[in-house]
Design a protein around this motif. Sequence first.
Motif, PDB file in Angstrom:
ATOM      1  N   LEU A   1      30.443  14.985 -41.044  1.00  0.00           N
ATOM      2  CA  LEU A   1      31.683  14.208 -40.106  1.00  0.00           C
ATOM      3  C   LEU A   1      31.052  14.372 -38.627  1.00  0.00           C
ATOM      4  O   LEU A   1      31.220  13.504 -37.782  1.00  0.00           O
ATOM      5  CB  LEU A   1      32.923  14.886 -40.601  1.00  0.00           C
ATOM      6  N   MET A   2      30.757  15.572 -38.239  1.00  0.00           N
ATOM      7  CA  MET A   2      30.479  15.925 -36.816  1.00  0.00           C
ATOM      8  C   MET A   2      29.346  15.072 -36.298  1.00  0.00           C
ATOM      9  O   MET A   2      29.277  14.440 -35.585  1.00  0.00           O
ATOM     10  CB  MET A   2      30.146  17.467 -36.589  1.00  0.00           C
ATOM     11  N   VAL A   3      28.342  14.982 -37.038  1.00  0.00           N
ATOM     12  CA  VAL A   3      26.865  14.341 -36.942  1.00  0.00           C
ATOM     13  C   VAL A   3      27.333  12.753 -36.641  1.00  0.00           C
ATOM     14  O   VAL A   3      27.061  12.004 -35.933  1.00  0.00           O
ATOM     15  CB  VAL A   3      25.810  14.513 -37.763  1.00  0.00           C
ATOM     16  N   THR A   4      28.101  12.274 -37.703  1.00  0.00           N
ATOM     17  CA  THR A   4      28.301  10.675 -38.175  1.00  0.00           C
ATOM     18  C   THR A   4      29.204  10.312 -36.935  1.00  0.00           C
ATOM     19  O   THR A   4      29.109   9.278 -36.435  1.00  0.00           O
ATOM     20  CB  THR A   4      28.997  10.673 -39.245  1.00  0.00           C
ATOM     21  N   ARG A   5      30.095  11.125 -36.359  1.00  0.00           N
ATOM     22  CA  ARG A   5      31.171  10.896 -35.355  1.00  0.00           C
ATOM     23  C   ARG A   5      30.328  11.056 -33.993  1.00  0.00           C
ATOM     24  O   ARG A   5      30.766  10.339 -33.058  1.00  0.00           O
ATOM     25  CB  ARG A   5      32.105  11.630 -35.330  1.00  0.00           C
ATOM     26  N   VAL A   6      29.662  11.994 -33.597  1.00  0.00           N
ATOM     27  CA  VAL A   6      29.055  12.575 -32.170  1.00  0.00           C
ATOM     28  C   VAL A   6      27.917  12.098 -31.929  1.00  0.00           C
ATOM     29  O   VAL A   6      27.673  11.433 -30.991  1.00  0.00           O
ATOM     30  CB  VAL A   6      29.285  14.093 -32.052  1.00  0.00           C
ATOM     31  N   ALA A   7      27.006  11.517 -32.943  1.00  0.00           N
ATOM     32  CA  ALA A   7      25.701  11.204 -32.667  1.00  0.00           C
ATOM     33  C   ALA A   7      25.797   9.849 -32.109  1.00  0.00           C
ATOM     34  O   ALA A   7      24.759   9.637 -31.065  1.00  0.00           O
ATOM     35  CB  ALA A   7      24.693  11.145 -33.874  1.00  0.00           C
ATOM     36  N   PRO A   8      26.742   8.942 -32.636  1.00  0.00           N
ATOM     37  CA  PRO A   8      26.507   7.568 -31.671  1.00  0.00           C
ATOM     38  C   PRO A   8      26.933   7.581 -30.403  1.00  0.00           C
ATOM     39  O   PRO A   8      26.579   6.815 -29.354  1.00  0.00           O
ATOM     40  CB  PRO A   8      27.750   6.872 -32.806  1.00  0.00           C
ATOM     41  N   ILE A   9      28.085   8.564 -30.038  1.00  0.00           N
ATOM     42  CA  ILE A   9      28.295   8.722 -28.542  1.00  0.00           C
ATOM     43  C   ILE A   9      27.129   9.210 -27.846  1.00  0.00           C
ATOM     44  O   ILE A   9      27.027   8.738 -26.813  1.00  0.00           O
ATOM     45  CB  ILE A   9      29.558   9.873 -28.728  1.00  0.00           C
ATOM     46  N   LEU A  10      26.506  10.190 -28.266  1.00  0.00           N
ATOM     47  CA  LEU A  10      25.452  10.776 -27.748  1.00  0.00           C
ATOM     48  C   LEU A  10      24.342   9.603 -27.529  1.00  0.00           C
ATOM     49  O   LEU A  10      23.821   9.571 -26.329  1.00  0.00           O
ATOM     50  CB  LEU A  10      24.832  12.028 -28.627  1.00  0.00           C
ATOM     51  N   ALA A  11      23.876   8.897 -28.560  1.00  0.00           N
ATOM     52  CA  ALA A  11      23.136   7.747 -28.462  1.00  0.00           C
ATOM     53  C   ALA A  11      23.416   6.855 -27.462  1.00  0.00           C
ATOM     54  O   ALA A  11      22.392   6.316 -26.720  1.00  0.00           O
ATOM     55  CB  ALA A  11      22.790   7.234 -29.826  1.00  0.00           C
ATOM     56  N   LYS A  12      24.618   6.377 -27.245  1.00  0.00           N
ATOM     57  CA  LYS A  12      24.978   5.394 -26.283  1.00  0.00           C
ATOM     58  C   LYS A  12      24.658   5.896 -25.006  1.00  0.00           C
ATOM     59  O   LYS A  12      24.125   5.143 -24.309  1.00  0.00           O
ATOM     60  CB  LYS A  12      26.518   5.269 -26.490  1.00  0.00           C
ATOM     61  N   VAL A  13      25.010   7.041 -24.610  1.00  0.00           N
ATOM     62  CA  VAL A  13      24.817   7.812 -23.312  1.00  0.00           C
ATOM     63  C   VAL A  13      23.116   7.759 -23.303  1.00  0.00           C
ATOM     64  O   VAL A  13      22.847   7.402 -22.048  1.00  0.00           O
ATOM     65  CB  VAL A  13      25.380   9.087 -23.249  1.00  0.00           C
ATOM     66  N   VAL A  14      22.437   7.853 -24.148  1.00  0.00           N
ATOM     67  CA  VAL A  14      20.922   7.995 -24.037  1.00  0.00           C
ATOM     68  C   VAL A  14      20.422   6.472 -23.714  1.00  0.00           C
ATOM     69  O   VAL A  14      19.571   6.584 -22.849  1.00  0.00           O
ATOM     70  CB  VAL A  14      20.181   8.425 -25.475  1.00  0.00           C
ATOM     71  N   ASP A  15      20.953   5.583 -24.410  1.00  0.00           N
ATOM     72  CA  ASP A  15      20.628   4.204 -24.175  1.00  0.00           C
ATOM     73  C   ASP A  15      20.918   3.862 -22.672  1.00  0.00           C
ATOM     74  O   ASP A  15      20.202   3.196 -22.095  1.00  0.00           O
ATOM     75  CB  ASP A  15      21.542   3.283 -25.163  1.00  0.00           C
ATOM     76  N   GLU A  16      22.041   4.220 -22.192  1.00  0.00           N
ATOM     77  CA  GLU A  16      22.459   4.074 -20.649  1.00  0.00           C
ATOM     78  C   GLU A  16      21.251   4.635 -19.838  1.00  0.00           C
ATOM     79  O   GLU A  16      20.820   4.210 -19.008  1.00  0.00           O
ATOM     80  CB  GLU A  16      23.764   4.775 -20.325  1.00  0.00           C
ATOM     81  N   GLY A  17      21.023   6.065 -20.301  1.00  0.00           N
ATOM     82  CA  GLY A  17      19.814   6.603 -19.557  1.00  0.00           C
ATOM     83  C   GLY A  17      18.595   6.029 -19.414  1.00  0.00           C
ATOM     84  O   GLY A  17      17.775   5.723 -18.524  1.00  0.00           O
TER      85      GLY A  17
END
Lengths: 209, 209
Positions: free
Chosen positions: B123-139
Amino acid sequence: MKVSKEYHERRNEILDAAGRLFGVKGYSKCTVNDILGAVGIAKGTFYYYFKSKEEVLDAIIDRVTEIVVVRAKEAASHPELSPVMKVLNIILSMRVKNEVDNDFMEGLHKPENALMHQKSLSLMVTRVAPILAKVVDEGISQGIFKSDFPAQYMRIFLTASITLLDDGIFQVKPEEQQMTLRALVALLEKMLGVEDEALCSVGNQYWGV
Amino acid sequence: MKVSKEYHERRNEILDAAGRLFGVKGYSKCTVNDILGAVGIAKGTFYYYFKSKEEVLDAIIDRVTEIVVVRAKEAASHPELSPVMKVLNIILSMRVKNEVDNDFMEGLHKPENALMHQKSLSLMVTRVAPILAKVVDEGISQGIFKSDFPAQYMRIFLTASITLLDDGIFQVKPEEQQMTLRALVALLEKMLGVEDEALCSVGNQYWGV
DNA sequence: TTCTTCACTCGACCGACGGTCTACATTATA
DNA sequence: TATAATGTAGACCGTCGGTCGAGTGAAGAA
């Protein structure tokens, strides 16, 4: 000695049946009585060979892991192979679909078999990562690889691979799975400091990506 | 409505007690009767609120994960922060020792709690990874990061971090754990294509490496 | 006030589970 | 043939997760 041979025969009978049932029904839903029925023995016989149901699981995982370790060591020992090929072969040695009972291996992927998966992951990483790290060290001293944390990186790589490529834990679409595989290969390149496409192209070919 | 408020009060009472007991005794060794005794209710009451013991576990994990997700989203939403700081803050948001029942969080580290660990990881990976990925995309669009597989890398990073930094699954010495942490930070740099030491130095400072 | 309703509580009960125990069978040794 | 060691058997036990029908008591209707 006939006695001790019989002993291991019977023991393996139990292990085989249990492995199949653990895979099909799931570890916790598979009862000792199920195993008894499959082997055709009584409770007392089962507990003569194993002191608990969990001990059977541990023995099965030990058996599977041992096969992988032997193959991985074999792959690492070929002097004529380049470190790149050795790494790929060691990783491939973890695909044991044929040598091992298929039901059990498929059972590892089921979400309800968390205990099986974790025990297998733990033992697999603990045993295989050092073999992999040793090959990486060789590659470093040959100037082929460049890596600051060989042992740690290999543990990370194996952990992520085994967990993420597992069908059951995360429910992912097939094309997403392909992307994960590509990402893992690309990551392995970064970990080993392989600049060119050597590993990637060979790796993708190996995996049929 | 008084009724519905009572309902959630009682439900949370059960959740709190169960979380503590799952952590202390382990999920499978904690019986429904244990929970009954801790809350001071009867069997029927328990099964009025939850249809199985596992449903309680799922509810607890949902609750913990939701806290992390809220904090991670909060960390990702600050416009004044650089992507590097956002990434670090999101990762740090997963440390919920204080907000959540400590016994439960420590219980996640115990080897016998494989099911708890796997459910939480998933659940943690499923929920948090997309949040992290979005920030990376911004970067990436800001030219700060460079990454071929942002979403996949973040899933790999979180999976490996949660599994390897877990005390219970692999038995490791403290200094080995420190090396793993360093390797993960270094790997994160590679994943994000951050050339300089920005992330590493800040990251190590954050974690007290 | 009295009646009805229903969310909530209770605990006796159930089948099935993992595991134990003792009696018995078979074989090797003497 | 007697003796021990090695296996095998299945009745039995305590405990588990889960069910069920009988209450209880407060809120709304009459």
